[in-house]
Scaffold this motif. Sequence first.
Motif, PDB file in Angstrom:
ATOM      1  N   MET A 180       0.825  -1.209   0.000  1.00  0.00           N
ATOM      2  CA  MET A 180       0.000   0.000   0.000  1.00  0.00           C
ATOM      3  C   MET A 180       0.860   1.259   0.000  1.00  0.00           C
ATOM      4  O   MET A 180       0.534   2.250  -0.653  1.00  0.00           O
ATOM      5  CB  MET A 180      -0.920   0.008   1.226  1.00  0.00           C
ATOM      6  CG  MET A 180      -1.968  -1.067   1.238  1.00  0.00           C
ATOM      7  SD  MET A 180      -2.982  -0.953   2.724  1.00  0.00           S
ATOM      8  CE  MET A 180      -4.087  -2.360   2.486  1.00  0.00           C
ATOM      9  N   ARG A 181       1.965   1.221   0.759  1.00  0.00           N
ATOM     10  CA  ARG A 181       2.841   2.387   0.803  1.00  0.00           C
ATOM     11  C   ARG A 181       3.509   2.646  -0.547  1.00  0.00           C
ATOM     12  O   ARG A 181       3.710   3.795  -0.943  1.00  0.00           O
ATOM     13  CB  ARG A 181       3.914   2.189   1.879  1.00  0.00           C
ATOM     14  CG  ARG A 181       3.383   2.125   3.289  1.00  0.00           C
ATOM     15  CD  ARG A 181       4.515   1.922   4.290  1.00  0.00           C
ATOM     16  NE  ARG A 181       4.018   1.658   5.614  1.00  0.00           N
ATOM     17  CZ  ARG A 181       3.627   2.600   6.491  1.00  0.00           C
ATOM     18  NH1 ARG A 181       3.684   3.867   6.140  1.00  0.00           N
ATOM     19  NH2 ARG A 181       3.192   2.263   7.692  1.00  0.00           N
ATOM     20  N   ALA A 182       3.839   1.567  -1.263  1.00  0.00           N
ATOM     21  CA  ALA A 182       4.517   1.728  -2.548  1.00  0.00           C
ATOM     22  C   ALA A 182       3.562   2.132  -3.664  1.00  0.00           C
ATOM     23  O   ALA A 182       4.013   2.617  -4.711  1.00  0.00           O
ATOM     24  CB  ALA A 182       5.238   0.424  -2.922  1.00  0.00           C
ATOM     25  N   PHE A 183       2.269   1.942  -3.453  1.00  0.00           N
ATOM     26  CA  PHE A 183       1.300   2.256  -4.514  1.00  0.00           C
ATOM     27  C   PHE A 183       1.145   3.760  -4.657  1.00  0.00           C
ATOM     28  O   PHE A 183       1.051   4.495  -3.663  1.00  0.00           O
ATOM     29  CB  PHE A 183      -0.057   1.628  -4.178  1.00  0.00           C
ATOM     30  CG  PHE A 183      -1.138   1.977  -5.163  1.00  0.00           C
ATOM     31  CD1 PHE A 183      -1.178   1.365  -6.405  1.00  0.00           C
ATOM     32  CD2 PHE A 183      -2.090   2.929  -4.844  1.00  0.00           C
ATOM     33  CE1 PHE A 183      -2.179   1.685  -7.308  1.00  0.00           C
ATOM     34  CE2 PHE A 183      -3.090   3.249  -5.741  1.00  0.00           C
ATOM     35  CZ  PHE A 183      -3.126   2.624  -6.975  1.00  0.00           C
ATOM     36  N   SER A 184       1.136   4.226  -5.893  1.00  0.00           N
ATOM     37  CA  SER A 184       0.949   5.645  -6.191  1.00  0.00           C
ATOM     38  C   SER A 184      -0.241   5.786  -7.138  1.00  0.00           C
ATOM     39  O   SER A 184      -0.191   5.303  -8.285  1.00  0.00           O
ATOM     40  CB  SER A 184       2.203   6.241  -6.830  1.00  0.00           C
ATOM     41  OG  SER A 184       1.975   7.583  -7.215  1.00  0.00           O
ATOM     42  N   ALA A 185      -1.295   6.424  -6.671  1.00  0.00           N
ATOM     43  CA  ALA A 185      -2.488   6.582  -7.493  1.00  0.00           C
ATOM     44  C   ALA A 185      -2.222   7.490  -8.688  1.00  0.00           C
ATOM     45  O   ALA A 185      -2.730   7.258  -9.794  1.00  0.00           O
ATOM     46  CB  ALA A 185      -3.627   7.151  -6.632  1.00  0.00           C
ATOM     47  N   VAL A 186      -1.393   8.521  -8.508  1.00  0.00           N
ATOM     48  CA  VAL A 186      -1.103   9.460  -9.600  1.00  0.00           C
ATOM     49  C   VAL A 186      -0.369   8.754 -10.737  1.00  0.00           C
ATOM     50  O   VAL A 186      -0.729   8.886 -11.921  1.00  0.00           O
ATOM     51  CB  VAL A 186      -0.279  10.644  -9.069  1.00  0.00           C
ATOM     52  CG1 VAL A 186       0.119  11.569 -10.214  1.00  0.00           C
ATOM     53  CG2 VAL A 186      -1.073  11.416  -8.030  1.00  0.00           C
ATOM     54  N   ARG A 187       0.637   7.975 -10.402  1.00  0.00           N
ATOM     55  CA  ARG A 187       1.389   7.274 -11.441  1.00  0.00           C
ATOM     56  C   ARG A 187       0.537   6.222 -12.138  1.00  0.00           C
ATOM     57  O   ARG A 187       0.645   6.011 -13.348  1.00  0.00           O
ATOM     58  CB  ARG A 187       2.625   6.629 -10.824  1.00  0.00           C
ATOM     59  CG  ARG A 187       3.657   7.636 -10.335  1.00  0.00           C
ATOM     60  CD  ARG A 187       4.812   6.949  -9.640  1.00  0.00           C
ATOM     61  NE  ARG A 187       5.777   7.916  -9.119  1.00  0.00           N
ATOM     62  CZ  ARG A 187       6.817   7.588  -8.375  1.00  0.00           C
ATOM     63  NH1 ARG A 187       7.044   6.314  -8.062  1.00  0.00           N
ATOM     64  NH2 ARG A 187       7.637   8.523  -7.940  1.00  0.00           N
ATOM     65  N   THR A 188      -0.318   5.553 -11.381  1.00  0.00           N
ATOM     66  CA  THR A 188      -1.191   4.541 -11.989  1.00  0.00           C
ATOM     67  C   THR A 188      -2.151   5.177 -12.985  1.00  0.00           C
ATOM     68  O   THR A 188      -2.371   4.659 -14.088  1.00  0.00           O
ATOM     69  CB  THR A 188      -1.990   3.811 -10.888  1.00  0.00           C
ATOM     70  OG1 THR A 188      -1.078   3.265  -9.933  1.00  0.00           O
ATOM     71  CG2 THR A 188      -2.836   2.700 -11.475  1.00  0.00           C
ATOM     72  N   LEU A 189      -2.731   6.323 -12.628  1.00  0.00           N
ATOM     73  CA  LEU A 189      -3.628   7.015 -13.544  1.00  0.00           C
ATOM     74  C   LEU A 189      -2.876   7.552 -14.766  1.00  0.00           C
ATOM     75  O   LEU A 189      -3.398   7.503 -15.889  1.00  0.00           O
ATOM     76  CB  LEU A 189      -4.326   8.161 -12.812  1.00  0.00           C
ATOM     77  CG  LEU A 189      -5.354   7.758 -11.742  1.00  0.00           C
ATOM     78  CD1 LEU A 189      -5.853   8.985 -10.991  1.00  0.00           C
ATOM     79  CD2 LEU A 189      -6.524   7.016 -12.370  1.00  0.00           C
ATOM     80  N   GLN A 190      -1.674   8.052 -14.548  1.00  0.00           N
ATOM     81  CA  GLN A 190      -0.889   8.544 -15.684  1.00  0.00           C
ATOM     82  C   GLN A 190      -0.568   7.418 -16.664  1.00  0.00           C
ATOM     83  O   GLN A 190      -0.660   7.589 -17.882  1.00  0.00           O
ATOM     84  CB  GLN A 190       0.404   9.177 -15.176  1.00  0.00           C
ATOM     85  CG  GLN A 190       0.206  10.523 -14.494  1.00  0.00           C
ATOM     86  CD  GLN A 190       1.492  11.073 -13.912  1.00  0.00           C
ATOM     87  OE1 GLN A 190       2.482  10.349 -13.799  1.00  0.00           O
ATOM     88  NE2 GLN A 190       1.474  12.349 -13.521  1.00  0.00           N
ATOM     89  N   ALA A 191      -0.192   6.245 -16.132  1.00  0.00           N
ATOM     90  CA  ALA A 191       0.112   5.108 -17.001  1.00  0.00           C
ATOM     91  C   ALA A 191      -1.124   4.648 -17.758  1.00  0.00           C
ATOM     92  O   ALA A 191      -1.055   4.306 -18.948  1.00  0.00           O
ATOM     93  CB  ALA A 191       0.678   3.960 -16.160  1.00  0.00           C
ATOM     94  N   ALA A 192      -2.288   4.664 -17.087  1.00  0.00           N
ATOM     95  CA  ALA A 192      -3.525   4.244 -17.758  1.00  0.00           C
ATOM     96  C   ALA A 192      -3.893   5.216 -18.869  1.00  0.00           C
ATOM     97  O   ALA A 192      -4.318   4.799 -19.963  1.00  0.00           O
ATOM     98  CB  ALA A 192      -4.659   4.157 -16.727  1.00  0.00           C
ATOM     99  N   ARG A 193      -3.736   6.529 -18.623  1.00  0.00           N
ATOM    100  CA  ARG A 193      -4.031   7.509 -19.667  1.00  0.00           C
ATOM    101  C   ARG A 193      -3.068   7.379 -20.841  1.00  0.00           C
ATOM    102  O   ARG A 193      -3.465   7.501 -22.008  1.00  0.00           O
ATOM    103  CB  ARG A 193      -3.970   8.923 -19.077  1.00  0.00           C
ATOM    104  CG  ARG A 193      -5.186   9.321 -18.284  1.00  0.00           C
ATOM    105  CD  ARG A 193      -5.228  10.824 -18.063  1.00  0.00           C
ATOM    106  NE  ARG A 193      -4.158  11.247 -17.166  1.00  0.00           N
ATOM    107  CZ  ARG A 193      -4.289  11.412 -15.852  1.00  0.00           C
ATOM    108  NH1 ARG A 193      -5.478  11.152 -15.280  1.00  0.00           N
ATOM    109  NH2 ARG A 193      -3.281  11.824 -15.102  1.00  0.00           N
ATOM    110  N   THR A 194      -1.812   7.112 -20.554  1.00  0.00           N
ATOM    111  CA  THR A 194      -0.829   6.956 -21.626  1.00  0.00           C
ATOM    112  C   THR A 194      -1.146   5.738 -22.491  1.00  0.00           C
ATOM    113  O   THR A 194      -1.082   5.793 -23.729  1.00  0.00           O
ATOM    114  CB  THR A 194       0.577   6.820 -21.028  1.00  0.00           C
ATOM    115  OG1 THR A 194       0.859   7.959 -20.220  1.00  0.00           O
ATOM    116  CG2 THR A 194       1.620   6.712 -22.129  1.00  0.00           C
ATOM    117  N   LEU A 195      -1.492   4.622 -21.845  1.00  0.00           N
ATOM    118  CA  LEU A 195      -1.845   3.420 -22.602  1.00  0.00           C
ATOM    119  C   LEU A 195      -3.084   3.637 -23.454  1.00  0.00           C
ATOM    120  O   LEU A 195      -3.168   3.154 -24.589  1.00  0.00           O
ATOM    121  CB  LEU A 195      -2.054   2.253 -21.630  1.00  0.00           C
ATOM    122  CG  LEU A 195      -0.798   1.726 -20.921  1.00  0.00           C
ATOM    123  CD1 LEU A 195      -1.181   0.659 -19.902  1.00  0.00           C
ATOM    124  CD2 LEU A 195       0.200   1.166 -21.928  1.00  0.00           C
ATOM    125  N   ALA A 196      -4.051   4.362 -22.909  1.00  0.00           N
ATOM    126  CA  ALA A 196      -5.269   4.626 -23.687  1.00  0.00           C
ATOM    127  C   ALA A 196      -4.971   5.536 -24.865  1.00  0.00           C
ATOM    128  O   ALA A 196      -5.587   5.409 -25.933  1.00  0.00           O
ATOM    129  CB  ALA A 196      -6.327   5.260 -22.777  1.00  0.00           C
TER     130      ALA A 196
END
Length: 214
Positions: A180-196
């Motif tokens: 949980m500490r290593a998870f970053s919501a901002v980076r996850t959303l950025q990666a999802a937007r980039t893939l889309a």
Amino acid sequence: TQQEEHSGKMKHNNVIPNAHFKKGWENRVKTWFNQPARKLRRRQNRVKRAMAVAPRPATGALRPVVQGQTVRYNTRSRFGRGFTLDELKEAGISRNDAKSLGIAVDHRRKNRCEESLNLNVQRLKMYKSKLIVFPRKSGVFKAGDSQAAELTGAQQHEGVLFAIQKKGSKVPAKKITDEMRAFSAVRTLQAARTLARIEGRRKKMAADKEAAKK
């Protein structure tokens, strides 16, 4: 002089004092001294209504659970006007039998999803399993009526029939893990937007690659 400045003469455009305190307010004031008597009268009326409909439930017919209308209230559950014909059909209850068994029917409402249909069908089945049906004529039992032993122990139900169970909004506490500490919501959303964004480009490159092989 200073003594003249502080004299009782009026200065500037002030309001002329015209206070009067004999308004007769005691003739217009509203009192609520009959509140205890009205509370007793409401209770007596509830008892009279319950005795008039006995042994049927004191609060009336069984109602379905529906969602409120508009975006503001559609997340809240409340009681509806009556069960739909599809809900009665799934529960194995005819329209005419439902009215005689204390089940509210609304032929205008429609089921928009399977969740609401299953929920209200479950309510009907639970109500039917706990229902005690008295014969129309004393001692003359017909198909669908309860046995004589069940009639002797029957009691009138008080309160709401199968109240709506409210779900708790509190999230249970849990121990924070390293994942949980290593998870970053901002980076996850950025990666999802980039893939889309590059999905179409990747598909085109893959298609061109396949065409080149041929």
